[in-house]
Write a protein that holds these residues in place. Structure first.
Motif, PDB file in Angstrom:
ATOM      1  N   TYR A 128      12.236 -61.567 -34.524  1.00  6.70           N
ATOM      2  CA  TYR A 128      12.829 -61.367 -33.127  1.00  6.70           C
ATOM      3  C   TYR A 128      11.568 -61.603 -31.765  1.00  6.70           C
ATOM      4  CZ  TYR A 128      16.973 -60.539 -35.520  1.00  6.70           C
ATOM      5  OH  TYR A 128      18.374 -61.018 -36.424  1.00  6.70           O
ATOM      6  N   PRO A 129      11.252 -62.400 -30.692  1.00  6.57           N
ATOM      7  CA  PRO A 129      10.754 -62.132 -29.844  1.00  6.57           C
ATOM      8  C   PRO A 129      10.934 -61.063 -29.145  1.00  6.57           C
ATOM      9  CG  PRO A 129      12.347 -63.432 -29.511  1.00  6.57           C
ATOM     10  CD  PRO A 129      12.803 -62.935 -30.366  1.00  6.57           C
ATOM     11  N   CYS A 130      10.294 -60.609 -27.923  1.00  5.03           N
ATOM     12  CA  CYS A 130      10.031 -59.421 -27.069  1.00  5.03           C
ATOM     13  C   CYS A 130       9.206 -59.103 -26.528  1.00  5.03           C
ATOM     14  CB  CYS A 130       9.517 -58.485 -28.687  1.00  5.03           C
ATOM     15  SG  CYS A 130       9.123 -56.226 -27.338  1.00  5.03           S
ATOM     16  N   ASP A 131       8.930 -59.687 -25.399  1.00  3.55           N
ATOM     17  CA  ASP A 131       8.068 -59.449 -23.858  1.00  3.55           C
ATOM     18  C   ASP A 131       7.319 -58.368 -23.711  1.00  3.55           C
ATOM     19  OD1 ASP A 131      10.161 -58.451 -22.984  1.00  3.55           O
ATOM     20  OD2 ASP A 131      10.648 -59.694 -21.447  1.00  3.55           O
TER      21      ASP A 131
ATOM     22  N   ILE B 129       9.356 -57.443 -33.695  1.00  5.80           N
ATOM     23  CA  ILE B 129       8.380 -58.309 -33.921  1.00  5.80           C
ATOM     24  C   ILE B 129       9.127 -58.649 -35.670  1.00  5.80           C
ATOM     25  CG2 ILE B 129       6.062 -58.723 -34.188  1.00  5.80           C
ATOM     26  CD1 ILE B 129       7.431 -59.983 -31.603  1.00  5.80           C
ATOM     27  N   ALA B 130       8.841 -57.124 -35.988  1.00  6.63           N
ATOM     28  CA  ALA B 130       8.831 -57.493 -37.297  1.00  6.63           C
ATOM     29  C   ALA B 130      10.042 -57.611 -38.196  1.00  6.63           C
ATOM     30  CB  ALA B 130       8.713 -55.452 -38.577  1.00  6.63           C
TER      31      ALA B 130
ATOM     32  N   ALA C  60      10.338 -47.346 -26.112  1.00  3.91           N
ATOM     33  CA  ALA C  60       9.990 -48.998 -26.315  1.00  3.91           C
ATOM     34  C   ALA C  60       9.140 -49.548 -27.153  1.00  3.91           C
ATOM     35  CB  ALA C  60       9.701 -49.171 -24.455  1.00  3.91           C
ATOM     36  N   ASP C  61       8.031 -48.765 -27.131  1.00  4.80           N
ATOM     37  CA  ASP C  61       6.706 -49.515 -28.204  1.00  4.80           C
ATOM     38  C   ASP C  61       7.351 -49.219 -29.757  1.00  4.80           C
ATOM     39  OD1 ASP C  61       5.007 -49.655 -25.870  1.00  4.80           O
ATOM     40  OD2 ASP C  61       4.120 -47.638 -26.541  1.00  4.80           O
ATOM     41  N   TYR C  62       8.031 -48.743 -30.209  1.00  4.72           N
ATOM     42  CA  TYR C  62       8.871 -49.109 -31.368  1.00  4.72           C
ATOM     43  C   TYR C  62       9.860 -49.899 -31.626  1.00  4.72           C
ATOM     44  CZ  TYR C  62       5.967 -45.117 -33.760  1.00  4.72           C
ATOM     45  OH  TYR C  62       4.837 -44.854 -34.000  1.00  4.72           O
ATOM     46  N   LEU C  63      10.685 -50.211 -30.267  1.00  8.94           N
ATOM     47  CA  LEU C  63      11.711 -50.834 -30.569  1.00  8.94           C
ATOM     48  C   LEU C  63      11.734 -52.328 -30.589  1.00  8.94           C
ATOM     49  CD1 LEU C  63      14.740 -52.387 -30.161  1.00  8.94           C
ATOM     50  CD2 LEU C  63      14.226 -51.844 -27.586  1.00  8.94           C
TER      51      LEU C  63
ATOM     52  N   LYS D 122      14.415 -49.929 -36.533  1.00 13.19           N
ATOM     53  CA  LYS D 122      14.183 -51.521 -37.932  1.00 13.19           C
ATOM     54  C   LYS D 122      16.114 -50.952 -37.868  1.00 13.19           C
ATOM     55  CE  LYS D 122      10.713 -52.856 -39.789  1.00 13.19           C
ATOM     56  NZ  LYS D 122       9.788 -52.944 -40.985  1.00 13.19           N
ATOM     57  N   HIS D 123      16.819 -50.036 -37.922  1.00 15.63           N
ATOM     58  CA  HIS D 123      18.073 -49.619 -38.126  1.00 15.63           C
ATOM     59  C   HIS D 123      18.564 -50.561 -36.942  1.00 15.63           C
ATOM     60  CE1 HIS D 123      21.839 -48.239 -39.545  1.00 15.63           C
ATOM     61  NE2 HIS D 123      21.320 -47.490 -38.372  1.00 15.63           N
ATOM     62  N   LEU D 124      18.625 -49.907 -35.705  1.00 15.62           N
ATOM     63  CA  LEU D 124      19.559 -50.460 -34.146  1.00 15.62           C
ATOM     64  C   LEU D 124      18.970 -51.786 -34.673  1.00 15.62           C
ATOM     65  CD1 LEU D 124      18.186 -47.972 -32.034  1.00 15.62           C
ATOM     66  CD2 LEU D 124      20.484 -48.001 -33.066  1.00 15.62           C
ATOM     67  N   VAL D 125      18.148 -53.108 -34.906  1.00 19.93           N
ATOM     68  CA  VAL D 125      17.691 -53.841 -35.072  1.00 19.93           C
ATOM     69  C   VAL D 125      19.054 -54.441 -35.630  1.00 19.93           C
ATOM     70  CG1 VAL D 125      16.199 -56.006 -34.464  1.00 19.93           C
ATOM     71  CG2 VAL D 125      15.899 -54.113 -33.277  1.00 19.93           C
TER      72      VAL D 125
END
Length: 83
Positions: free
Chosen positions: A73-76, A69-70, A61-64, A19-22
């Motif tokens: 933002y969209p995520c594929d 999503i949290a 990748a799962d945590y990112l 979350k910090h990176l996002v």
């Protein structure tokens, strides 16, 4: 019981890192391309730097994806199935 507590702490720490990176990518640029440039390797490196947690790229990748999503933002990315 101790194992459950440690697992929750680990999860919380890894989510905080992602979350910090996002959040930083969102603050630095309102462009969605900045968020898409965050890599699982960055999550893994920051997790090790802050909490001495070693995770592989798949878990990072799962945590990112979860952090994206949290944050709304969209995520594929497709999460890996739990073992």
């Amino acid at each position: 019981m101790l194992k459950t507590i440690r697992a929750k702490q680990r999860h919380t720490r890894l989510m905080r890192v992602a979350k910090h990176l996002v959040r930083d990518a969102s603050v630095l640029s309102s462009d969605t391309a900045a968020r898409e440039q965050i890599t699982p390797a960055q999550v893994a490196c920051l997790a090790f730097a802050r909490h001495q947690l070693r995770i592989d790229d798949e878990e990072a990748a799962d945590y990112l994806a979860a952090a994206l999503i949290a944050s709304g933002y969209p995520c594929d990315h497709q999460l890996t199935p739990a073992d």
